[in-house]
Design an enzyme around this catalytic site. Structure first.
Site, mmCIF file in Angstrom:
data_model
loop_
_atom_site.group_PDB
_atom_site.id
_atom_site.type_symbol
_atom_site.label_atom_id
_atom_site.label_comp_id
_atom_site.label_asym_id
_atom_site.label_seq_id
_atom_site.Cartn_x
_atom_site.Cartn_y
_atom_site.Cartn_z
ATOM 1 N N HIS A 276 1.159 -3.952 8.835
ATOM 2 C CA HIS A 276 2.587 -3.743 8.615
ATOM 3 C C HIS A 276 3.260 -3.113 9.829
ATOM 4 C CE1 HIS A 276 2.672 -4.779 4.349
ATOM 5 N NE2 HIS A 276 1.557 -4.101 4.209
ATOM 6 N N HIS B 214 0.837 -1.198 0.000
ATOM 7 C CA HIS B 214 0.000 0.000 0.000
ATOM 8 C C HIS B 214 0.878 1.257 0.000
ATOM 9 C CE1 HIS B 214 -3.498 -2.474 0.760
ATOM 10 N NE2 HIS B 214 -4.275 -1.408 0.861
#
Length: 310
Positions: free
Chosen positions: A215, A161
């Site tokens: 993440h 992303h």
């Protein structure tokens, strides 16, 4: 519109378009591969966060924001404001080049590093009574009872992303910076806000990945840097330096040269270069290729180091 036809542009840049397809194919090939299963510790607090079923910015929305939106903005600027098919082609190809190259690089990193995500233990659902190995103090994926989310659980580094956001919004930011001549030393504050806006959006998308526990912060930072560097690389394949007087102009189309032609190369003490190719067409002299990469400084005869006429 510019004097170049769609067919001429496609022929001149056919290899670039093919390379974009190659990068996409490489991405899908890498995505089908099983990532490296790195050893982990059941006592590692950084991978014990809960699995978020609903993401703040799902991948389809990330693509809409970082691919479709920049394309629409650049299309309006190129075709409506600049009225240049040449500029639209270079902007579109540059955006695609940055994105496809980023997809391939990101997926290679994910598969080869194999870092567990922050929500890895929740994805894994270890067998009851599982403990780390008494010898090395680590465990492997064989203790997991849930496998449907396991493959993606080893793809934490780097953040897709984040890299995608900066590949798309970073390119848009550079494109707007060139069109606005943001480094012309005149100090218009509004230009800075316009250029920074896409990067702010990219930052917010990247941060959302830590909020969803998808993440680690290092993954997001690395992904952001990789995405922006690749967007910078892609942009400068088709546009000059942002410090150039011609920062708003795309590079000349790679068309077959017409003969006879006369070329003059100028070099200045600051390292800047200025190249002009003059083509004689019947009895009319046309400037066919002008590419200026000059710093914002005065030019005089004493600044010229070398002039070469062909």
């Amino acid at each position: 519109m510019a004097q170049f036809s769609k067919i001429a542009l496609l022929k001149a840049y056919a290899l670039d378009w093919v390379l974009c397809l190659v990068f996409v194919a490489a991405f899908f090939a890498a995505d089908r591969m099983e990532p490296y299963h790195r050893l982990f510790s059941l006592e590692d607090k950084t991978i014990q966060f809960p699995f978020a079923v609903k993401e703040r910015v799902p991948m389809w929305l990330c693509g809409l924001i970082t691919v479709v939106f920049p394309f629409i903005v650049m299309t309006i600027v190129a075709l409506v404001v600049k009225k240049s098919l040449h500029d639209w082609h270079h902007a579109s190809l540059g955006l695609l080049m940055g994105h496809t190259l980023n997809l391939m690089v990101t997926e290679v990193f994910k598969n080869t590093v194999g870092r567990p995500r922050p929500d890895f233990i929740d994805r894994c659902q270890p067998k009851e009574g599982s403990v780390d190995s008494p010898v090395f103090g680590l465990s492997n994926s064989s203790i997991c009872t849930r496998t449907d989310l396991l493959t993606d659980g080893f793809k934490s580094f780097l953040s897709g992303h984040a890299s995608t956001s900066f590949a798309g919004m970073g390119f848009l930011s550079l494109y707007l910076a060139g069109k606005l001549h943001v480094f012309d030393r005149k100090g218009y504050t509004y230009k800075g806000f316009i250029v920074a806006a896409p990067l702010v959006v990219a930052i917010l998308i990247a941060i959302s990945r830590t909020e969803d526990y998808r993440h680690h912060w290092q993954d997001v930072l690395a992904g952001s840097l990789v995405g922006f560097l690749l967007s910078y690389f892609a942009y400068h394949q088709y546009y000059p330096s942002l410090h150039s007087y011609a920062a708003d102009k795309p590079f000349t189309v790679r068309l077959k040269r017409v003969k006879p032609e006369y070329r003059a190369d100028f070099s200045f003490v600051d390292g800047s270069e200025f190249a002009i190719t003059v083509v004689k067409n019947d009895e009319e002299i046309l400037v066919k290729d002008t590419r200026a990469l000059l710093a914002d400084s005065s030019v005089n005869s004493s600044s010229v180091d070398n002039v070469d006429n062909v």
